[in-house]
Scaffold this motif. Sequence first.
Motif, PDB file in Angstrom:
ATOM      1  N   ARG A 118      57.804  -1.120 -18.805  1.00 49.90           N
ATOM      2  CA  ARG A 118      58.474  -1.960 -17.817  1.00 49.90           C
ATOM      3  C   ARG A 118      59.669  -2.677 -18.428  1.00 49.90           C
ATOM      4  N   ARG A 405      47.512 -13.004 -17.724  1.00 48.03           N
ATOM      5  CA  ARG A 405      48.188 -13.426 -16.494  1.00 48.03           C
ATOM      6  C   ARG A 405      49.690 -13.628 -16.689  1.00 48.03           C
ATOM      7  N   ASP A 407      53.526 -13.198 -16.993  1.00 50.66           N
ATOM      8  CA  ASP A 407      54.555 -12.255 -16.552  1.00 50.66           C
ATOM      9  C   ASP A 407      55.886 -12.736 -17.107  1.00 50.66           C
ATOM     10  N   THR A 453      51.121  -6.730 -20.631  1.00 54.56           N
ATOM     11  CA  THR A 453      52.020  -7.474 -19.742  1.00 54.56           C
ATOM     12  C   THR A 453      53.470  -7.044 -19.904  1.00 54.56           C
ATOM     13  N   ALA A 458      53.771  -4.734 -13.101  1.00 54.93           N
ATOM     14  CA  ALA A 458      53.523  -6.153 -12.876  1.00 54.93           C
ATOM     15  C   ALA A 458      52.141  -6.416 -12.281  1.00 54.93           C
ATOM     16  N   ARG A 460      48.271  -6.854 -11.904  1.00 54.90           N
ATOM     17  CA  ARG A 460      47.276  -7.294 -12.883  1.00 54.90           C
ATOM     18  C   ARG A 460      45.867  -7.139 -12.312  1.00 54.90           C
TER      19      ARG A 460
END
Length: 521
Positions: A118, A405, A407, A453, A458, A460
């Motif tokens: 990503r 968690r 991002d 991450t 994106a 989760r």
Amino acid sequence: MIPRPSEVRPSSGTFVLGPDARLSLGEGLGGVAGWLREELVLDLPLGESAAVRLEIDPGLPSEGYALRVAADGISVAGGSAAGVFYGAQTLRQLLPPAALRRAGSWPVPFTDISDSPRFPWRGVMLDVARHFMPVADVLRFVDLAAFHKLNVLHLHLTDDQGWRIEVPGWPRLTSVGAWRPETMLGSRVHGRYDGRPHGGFYTADDLRRIVAYAAERCVTVVPEVDMPGHMQAAIAAYPSLGNGYRGPVRTGWGISTHVLNLSAESLSFCRDVLSFVCEIFPSPLIGIGGDECPADEWADSPVIGREGLAGPAELHGWFTAQMASFLAERGRRVFGWDELLAYGVPAKAVIAAWRGVPPTVLAAQAGVSVVSCPDISCYLDYRQSDDPGEPTPVGTRLTLADVYRFDPVPAGLPGAAAANVLGGQANVWTEHMESARRVDYMTYPRLCAFAETVWSSAARDFADFSARLAAHLPRLDALGVNYRPMTGPRPQDARPDAPGHPRSLPDRLAELHEMTADLRR
């Protein structure tokens, strides 16, 4: 697999990869092939009817890959040599964990995998200034990062508590600046010390070895020599660089007020250091820190009048511009902490945003390239639980789930601004990590979560990640990683001699809000 691939299409059956396997490879893949032979402990001679095929497919994303395992063998295609390398890392995860420690014949499940990252910046910072880490341990750290498809090692080489690189013409940097008389034990609020000297440094050949080793694993080493603050070790070696301080390398944690005096001699010193760093490190970015620099000692600086500055507050930006210009002449760009946002960001600089989430937002909205590394999500020296057995519990609680968690792109950031977020970085500050085993404990498995991450989509799903992590931990066992058990700390993990100072998240958020007030003005 960790990080989770973009698309996996398994099918029934296995291919056995063993000592008789042969290899075919495309142009430019000799380095990847050599690395893979070493990791698999297989000769993999070149030959027809090859069981393993490596090739470059320009139709794939640069760091993307396509991995296929079928009855006729294993093929790994990548958009570049890096893409092939990441495909080969995924292949290693398809093998049984035992294959990570010894040779053998191994079943590989039939599958079709398409994958690409990503973000282009998937980093981890290693602080070797607070506790020196021998070269072999740094190389092992690189191996583990690359196994999880991270591609940047931000190497924090100097600080108040130690100078870790030799620089031609400045021998006292290593004879004096690389050694401190003792080390603080635990959080600074307790004022405990161990009474034992600590130090070490890397020769130019050591650094070249680290850079080359990392490059073979598609990891760029971004060096950081912090300036003009965090310089007490250099000033201990050469007092004329400072503002009257004559004393040892700093033994306690925290921020020293002893900063460079910004004289012509100091500027020459910084240019000599950066010139040497540019010679050793091919990275287009060179870290100059720029964080946590008190201006107390600059109140009467003659540079203010000479340069027509309004006061000591403007000295930091002036100094940064001098160093940015020097680096630009050598085709390099500044990499610095988010404090630079308050002083004026040099052209084409990249900011590491650490003081919570707002600096990432502010940098991205201002059109500045930014790497997101907020301490409340990415500082792996922070305590992992409220268990009293955690070693030296400092900072806010940062669990495996908390890291997962994270991002890099803050919620609500518009698309045009979001494009300025290059990716994320986990930071391993070593004030409380005195050995490679302690670094392992604090870093893994949280770095596994972080790697996902910055590589995967994106979306989760912590339950899914946890199930895959259960299968991944035996791989870490096979690689000899002293990771924190999922059940919590073991008795031997505790550090009763080095007590911590836990913080609550609300208190830290309030502190960060105050710290970044200069950016909001």
